[in-house]
Write a protein that holds these residues in place. Structure first.
Motif, PDB file in Angstrom:
ATOM      1  N   PHE A 137      -1.629 -11.601   9.916  1.00  8.23           N
ATOM      2  CA  PHE A 137      -0.618 -10.841   9.174  1.00  8.23           C
ATOM      3  C   PHE A 137       0.767 -10.896   9.826  1.00  8.23           C
ATOM      4  O   PHE A 137       1.755 -10.508   9.220  1.00  8.23           O
ATOM      5  CB  PHE A 137      -1.089  -9.392   9.042  1.00  8.23           C
ATOM      6  CG  PHE A 137      -0.234  -8.526   8.169  1.00  8.23           C
ATOM      7  CD1 PHE A 137      -0.080  -8.807   6.810  1.00  8.23           C
ATOM      8  CD2 PHE A 137       0.408  -7.411   8.685  1.00  8.23           C
ATOM      9  CE1 PHE A 137       0.700  -8.001   5.995  1.00  8.23           C
ATOM     10  CE2 PHE A 137       1.191  -6.596   7.881  1.00  8.23           C
ATOM     11  CZ  PHE A 137       1.343  -6.891   6.527  1.00  8.23           C
ATOM     12  N   ILE A 195       3.783 -10.717   3.710  1.00  9.61           N
ATOM     13  CA  ILE A 195       3.932  -9.970   2.461  1.00  9.61           C
ATOM     14  C   ILE A 195       4.560 -10.852   1.388  1.00  9.61           C
ATOM     15  O   ILE A 195       4.136 -10.857   0.232  1.00  9.61           O
ATOM     16  CB  ILE A 195       4.770  -8.692   2.703  1.00  9.61           C
ATOM     17  CG1 ILE A 195       3.990  -7.709   3.584  1.00  9.61           C
ATOM     18  CG2 ILE A 195       5.153  -8.025   1.375  1.00  9.61           C
ATOM     19  CD1 ILE A 195       4.827  -6.558   4.111  1.00  9.61           C
ATOM     20  N   TYR A 230      -1.635  -9.078   2.356  1.00  9.80           N
ATOM     21  CA  TYR A 230      -1.395  -7.694   2.747  1.00  9.80           C
ATOM     22  C   TYR A 230      -2.523  -7.203   3.659  1.00  9.80           C
ATOM     23  O   TYR A 230      -3.664  -7.646   3.542  1.00  9.80           O
ATOM     24  CB  TYR A 230      -1.317  -6.777   1.519  1.00  9.80           C
ATOM     25  CG  TYR A 230      -0.347  -7.226   0.445  1.00  9.80           C
ATOM     26  CD1 TYR A 230       0.804  -7.944   0.762  1.00  9.80           C
ATOM     27  CD2 TYR A 230      -0.580  -6.921  -0.892  1.00  9.80           C
ATOM     28  CE1 TYR A 230       1.691  -8.345  -0.227  1.00  9.80           C
ATOM     29  CE2 TYR A 230       0.303  -7.317  -1.890  1.00  9.80           C
ATOM     30  CZ  TYR A 230       1.433  -8.032  -1.546  1.00  9.80           C
ATOM     31  OH  TYR A 230       2.306  -8.430  -2.533  1.00  9.80           O
ATOM     32  N   VAL A 263      -4.378  -3.651   5.091  1.00  7.28           N
ATOM     33  CA  VAL A 263      -4.619  -2.207   5.157  1.00  7.28           C
ATOM     34  C   VAL A 263      -5.167  -1.940   6.555  1.00  7.28           C
ATOM     35  O   VAL A 263      -6.309  -2.298   6.854  1.00  7.28           O
ATOM     36  CB  VAL A 263      -5.625  -1.754   4.083  1.00  7.28           C
ATOM     37  CG1 VAL A 263      -5.897  -0.261   4.203  1.00  7.28           C
ATOM     38  CG2 VAL A 263      -5.104  -2.097   2.693  1.00  7.28           C
ATOM     39  N   ALA A 305       7.288  -1.024   1.165  1.00  6.43           N
ATOM     40  CA  ALA A 305       7.025  -2.430   1.462  1.00  6.43           C
ATOM     41  C   ALA A 305       7.699  -3.355   0.458  1.00  6.43           C
ATOM     42  O   ALA A 305       7.856  -4.547   0.725  1.00  6.43           O
ATOM     43  CB  ALA A 305       5.520  -2.690   1.482  1.00  6.43           C
ATOM     44  N   ASN A 306       8.106  -2.806  -0.686  1.00  5.00           N
ATOM     45  CA  ASN A 306       8.726  -3.613  -1.736  1.00  5.00           C
ATOM     46  C   ASN A 306      10.036  -2.960  -2.176  1.00  5.00           C
ATOM     47  O   ASN A 306      10.390  -2.977  -3.355  1.00  5.00           O
ATOM     48  CB  ASN A 306       7.760  -3.738  -2.930  1.00  5.00           C
ATOM     49  CG  ASN A 306       8.164  -4.813  -3.898  1.00  5.00           C
ATOM     50  OD1 ASN A 306       8.810  -5.798  -3.536  1.00  5.00           O
ATOM     51  ND2 ASN A 306       7.795  -4.641  -5.160  1.00  5.00           N
ATOM     52  N   GLN A 342       0.551   5.053  -9.474  1.00  2.00           N
ATOM     53  CA  GLN A 342      -0.488   4.824  -8.474  1.00  2.00           C
ATOM     54  C   GLN A 342      -1.278   6.098  -8.182  1.00  2.00           C
ATOM     55  O   GLN A 342      -2.486   6.051  -7.939  1.00  2.00           O
ATOM     56  CB  GLN A 342       0.129   4.279  -7.178  1.00  2.00           C
ATOM     57  CG  GLN A 342       0.689   2.877  -7.297  1.00  2.00           C
ATOM     58  CD  GLN A 342      -0.380   1.865  -7.660  1.00  2.00           C
ATOM     59  OE1 GLN A 342      -1.502   1.904  -7.163  1.00  2.00           O
ATOM     60  NE2 GLN A 342      -0.030   0.952  -8.563  1.00  2.00           N
ATOM     61  N   LYS A 349       0.318   1.469  -1.736  1.00  2.00           N
ATOM     62  CA  LYS A 349       1.481   0.688  -1.306  1.00  2.00           C
ATOM     63  C   LYS A 349       1.317  -0.778  -1.669  1.00  2.00           C
ATOM     64  O   LYS A 349       2.241  -1.422  -2.173  1.00  2.00           O
ATOM     65  CB  LYS A 349       1.665   0.846   0.204  1.00  2.00           C
ATOM     66  CG  LYS A 349       2.732  -0.048   0.809  1.00  2.00           C
ATOM     67  CD  LYS A 349       2.982   0.310   2.267  1.00  2.00           C
ATOM     68  CE  LYS A 349       1.759   0.161   3.127  1.00  2.00           C
ATOM     69  NZ  LYS A 349       2.019   0.485   4.542  1.00  2.00           N
ATOM     70  N   TRP A 350       0.105  -1.320  -1.438  1.00  2.37           N
ATOM     71  CA  TRP A 350      -0.129  -2.740  -1.706  1.00  2.37           C
ATOM     72  C   TRP A 350      -0.495  -2.987  -3.161  1.00  2.37           C
ATOM     73  O   TRP A 350      -0.122  -4.006  -3.744  1.00  2.37           O
ATOM     74  CB  TRP A 350      -1.236  -3.264  -0.787  1.00  2.37           C
ATOM     75  CG  TRP A 350      -0.935  -3.164   0.665  1.00  2.37           C
ATOM     76  CD1 TRP A 350      -1.729  -2.610   1.631  1.00  2.37           C
ATOM     77  CD2 TRP A 350       0.233  -3.635   1.360  1.00  2.37           C
ATOM     78  NE1 TRP A 350      -1.137  -2.700   2.866  1.00  2.37           N
ATOM     79  CE2 TRP A 350       0.069  -3.325   2.720  1.00  2.37           C
ATOM     80  CE3 TRP A 350       1.403  -4.275   0.949  1.00  2.37           C
ATOM     81  CZ2 TRP A 350       1.028  -3.639   3.680  1.00  2.37           C
ATOM     82  CZ3 TRP A 350       2.364  -4.589   1.906  1.00  2.37           C
ATOM     83  CH2 TRP A 350       2.171  -4.271   3.242  1.00  2.37           C
ATOM     84  N   MET A 379       2.090  -3.829  -5.781  1.00  5.91           N
ATOM     85  CA  MET A 379       2.718  -5.139  -5.714  1.00  5.91           C
ATOM     86  C   MET A 379       1.780  -6.185  -6.341  1.00  5.91           C
ATOM     87  O   MET A 379       0.993  -5.876  -7.218  1.00  5.91           O
ATOM     88  CB  MET A 379       3.077  -5.450  -4.256  1.00  5.91           C
ATOM     89  CG  MET A 379       4.085  -4.451  -3.686  1.00  5.91           C
ATOM     90  SD  MET A 379       4.268  -4.491  -1.890  1.00  5.91           S
ATOM     91  CE  MET A 379       4.910  -6.143  -1.637  1.00  5.91           C
ATOM     92  N   PRO A 424      -0.811  -8.712  -5.000  1.00  3.41           N
ATOM     93  CA  PRO A 424      -1.537  -9.330  -3.878  1.00  3.41           C
ATOM     94  C   PRO A 424      -2.270 -10.611  -4.275  1.00  3.41           C
ATOM     95  O   PRO A 424      -2.776 -10.737  -5.392  1.00  3.41           O
ATOM     96  CB  PRO A 424      -2.539  -8.237  -3.488  1.00  3.41           C
ATOM     97  CG  PRO A 424      -2.764  -7.466  -4.748  1.00  3.41           C
ATOM     98  CD  PRO A 424      -1.459  -7.488  -5.482  1.00  3.41           C
ATOM     99  N   ILE A 467      -5.951  -9.411   0.248  1.00  2.00           N
ATOM    100  CA  ILE A 467      -5.816  -8.126   0.947  1.00  2.00           C
ATOM    101  C   ILE A 467      -6.894  -8.053   2.016  1.00  2.00           C
ATOM    102  O   ILE A 467      -8.084  -8.256   1.740  1.00  2.00           O
ATOM    103  CB  ILE A 467      -5.949  -6.916   0.002  1.00  2.00           C
ATOM    104  CG1 ILE A 467      -4.828  -6.898  -1.034  1.00  2.00           C
ATOM    105  CG2 ILE A 467      -5.900  -5.621   0.804  1.00  2.00           C
ATOM    106  CD1 ILE A 467      -4.786  -5.640  -1.882  1.00  2.00           C
TER     107      ILE A 467
END
Length: 505
Positions: A306, A332, A337, A339, A361-362, A384, A414-415, A418, A420, A423
């Motif tokens: 990562f 990213i 991503y 966790v 994060a975005n 979310q 958070k992810w 977006m 992915p 992950i």
């Protein structure tokens, strides 16, 4: 440790009200010397609030604490400790800038001579047997800064054992421990019971609860919903009482066969394990479980891929495009991503609102003209919150006001907000209740069915066997073997985890 003084502790009609929230509603609990009581409930059920009252951290709005026949309205922290109540916290309270012995004796340091200098030799000598009891491999003079999350948890347990306790409260004590370390801890629980020490055992790993407790008390929405005697304690009964319904089996097959690699890792070495290389693929549409003993290098590998860890060499490809992430932003941008294992230290900014944690994060996508649109942030965070059933009435609340399970959902949100491609989940359900676990497993499967590659690092044997489509096992940074689903078993995983080939056994 000597046999503890007899304990008779009762909480009667305990109620705790916060503005707009009833955290506990007329809860009662009794604990006797030498019994192990399992305290169960979903995240937000009131377990932590009740234990904070018992520990003197907060006072109840109403109700009574009766200790050894003496009635009082509340404890403070000093009174709780004087009563012989010790905590093993889920959220670890250790100091990185001190060694193990100093952490264990913090506030109770041994001193010698007219200058009252610290007697490190005596403290180390007293600490070593405690570390041996919990199966710790580190030494009393080891700096806490170099300890893994699991090792810090063993340190917390040793610290609780160092006190002349009559009641030890264990809050998710095995959430970062492997099977062998968990067995060692359950043996410690049995030893405490024989010495007349009571234990309140809080865990979402119900197999452990079933093995070690004398009875179970269940909270739901801040209220007592029932209890189970020793002969009534079983997995299904506990789940049904906790959430009011039955859960389906863990494993859900993939929507279609996963063939095409979306993440390829070749000859990857980290500074922690410079002599061994890891090579594996994560396929689009699958959940790849990564198993191994603590110290196997799983988290270090994930972090290095990562861009936050210490890579020596090796290659990573995302959908055929080479990735050499030297910072998380590069991973990213490529759709990879992570966790993290420790959500509080690496996954969240606890003092920030939920909506900022979900969108940070975005953040550039929320500022097309250079100014962040708070309205758009709230919209995405609310979306979310609904999808993940995050329990908060306002996404502008700080993340540190939420339970551990809901904090983990914020990290996931958070992810998931977006796009992915891969992950990596590192201990995704650590400290999370069975109902929330089922939701996260469902989310992982839904991601995989959309073509996302899901890599799940887990020390929970039931989880890694019950959720994965395929498992790779690590030891000292090396992939020692791969198991297709028909070969899944604890025996096969542990065989590979200690570096043996399956045919050798």
């Amino acid at each position: 440790m000597s046999v503890a003084q007899e304990l008779d502790l009762r909480l009667e009609g305990i109620t705790k009200v916060y503005p707009g929230v009833v955290a506990l509603d007329n809860v009662s609990l009794q604990i006797k010397a030498g019994e192990v009581v399992g305290l169960l409930g979903e995240n937000g059920a009131g377990k932590s609030t009740l234990m904070k009252i018992l520990g003197g951290v907060i006072a109840p709005t109403s109700g009574q604490i009766i200790l050894d026949g003496q009635q009082r309205d509340s404890f403070d922290i000093t009174q709780s400790q004087a009563a012989g109540i010790a905590f093993v916290h889920q959220e670890l309270n250790v100091f990185d800038n001190m060694d193990v012995a100093a952490n264990i004796f913090l506030g109770r340091e041994l001193r010698r001579g007219p200058l009252h200098l610290l007697d490190r030799k005596s403290m180390n000598a007293l600490v070593q047997p405690l570390l041996d009891r919990v199966g710790a491999r580190f030494k009393p003079d080891t700096s806490v800064a170099v300890l893994s999350l699991a090792e810090r948890q063993l340190l917390e347990i040793a610290k609780a054992l160092s006190m002349e306790s009559r009641l030890v409260i264990m809050d998710e004590p095995t959430s970062s421990l492997t099977l062998s370390e968990t067995n060692m801890l359950l043996k410690v629980v049995g030893d405490l019971k024989q010495q007349g020490i009571a234990v309140i055992y809080i865990s979402h790993r119900l197999s452990e609860v079933e093995e070690c407790v004398d009875r179970v008390v269940v909270l739901r929405d801040g209220q007592n919903v029932g209890s189970l005697a020793r002969d009534e304690v079983n997995h299904d009964a506990m789940i049904h009482m906790m959430i009011g319904r039955d859960l389906r089996a863990l494993y859900t097959p993939p929507a279609q066969q996963a063939i095409k690699p979306v993440l390829s890792v070749k000859n990857f070495r980290t500074k922690g394990n410079p002599c061994h290389m890891a090579t594996f693929d994560v396929r689009a549409g699958e959940i790849l479980g990564v198993a191994g003993l603590i110290g196997a290098g799983r988290t270090e590998l994930a972090e290095a891929i990562f861009g936050v860890g210490s890579k020596l060499d090796g290659d990573v490809w995302i959908e055929g495009q080479r990735l050499n992430a030297k910072a998380p932003s590069e991973a990213i941008a490529a759709g990879l991503y992570l966790v993290p294992e420790d959500r509080k230290r690496a996954g969240l900014i606890l003092e920030f609102p939920v909506m900022d944690n979900i969108t940070m994060a975005n953040l550039a996508s929320f500022a097309p003209r250079g100014l962040v649109s708070r309205k758009r942030q709230i919209e995405v965070a609310e979306d979310q919150r609904r999808k993940l059933t995050i329990k908060t009435h306002d996404v502008r609340r700080a993340a540190n006001e939420m339970s551990g399970g809901n904090q983990q959902k914020v990290v996931l949100a958070k992810w998931l907000s977006m796009d992915p491609k891969v992950i990596i989940f590192d201990e995704p359900t650590r400290g999370i209740d069975v109902g929330a676990k089922a939701e996260i497993y469902k989310l992982m499967r839904a991601l995989a069915d959309k073509g996302v590659g899901v890599m799940m690092i887990s020390s929970d044997m039931e989880e890694v066997i019950g959720v994965s489509d395929r498992i790779v096992v690590m030891k000292d940074g090396l992939i020692t073997g791969e198991l297709p689903r028909f070969q899944f078993s604890e025996s096969n995983i542990l065989t590979l985890a200690v570096g043996k080939m399956l045919e050798e056994v």
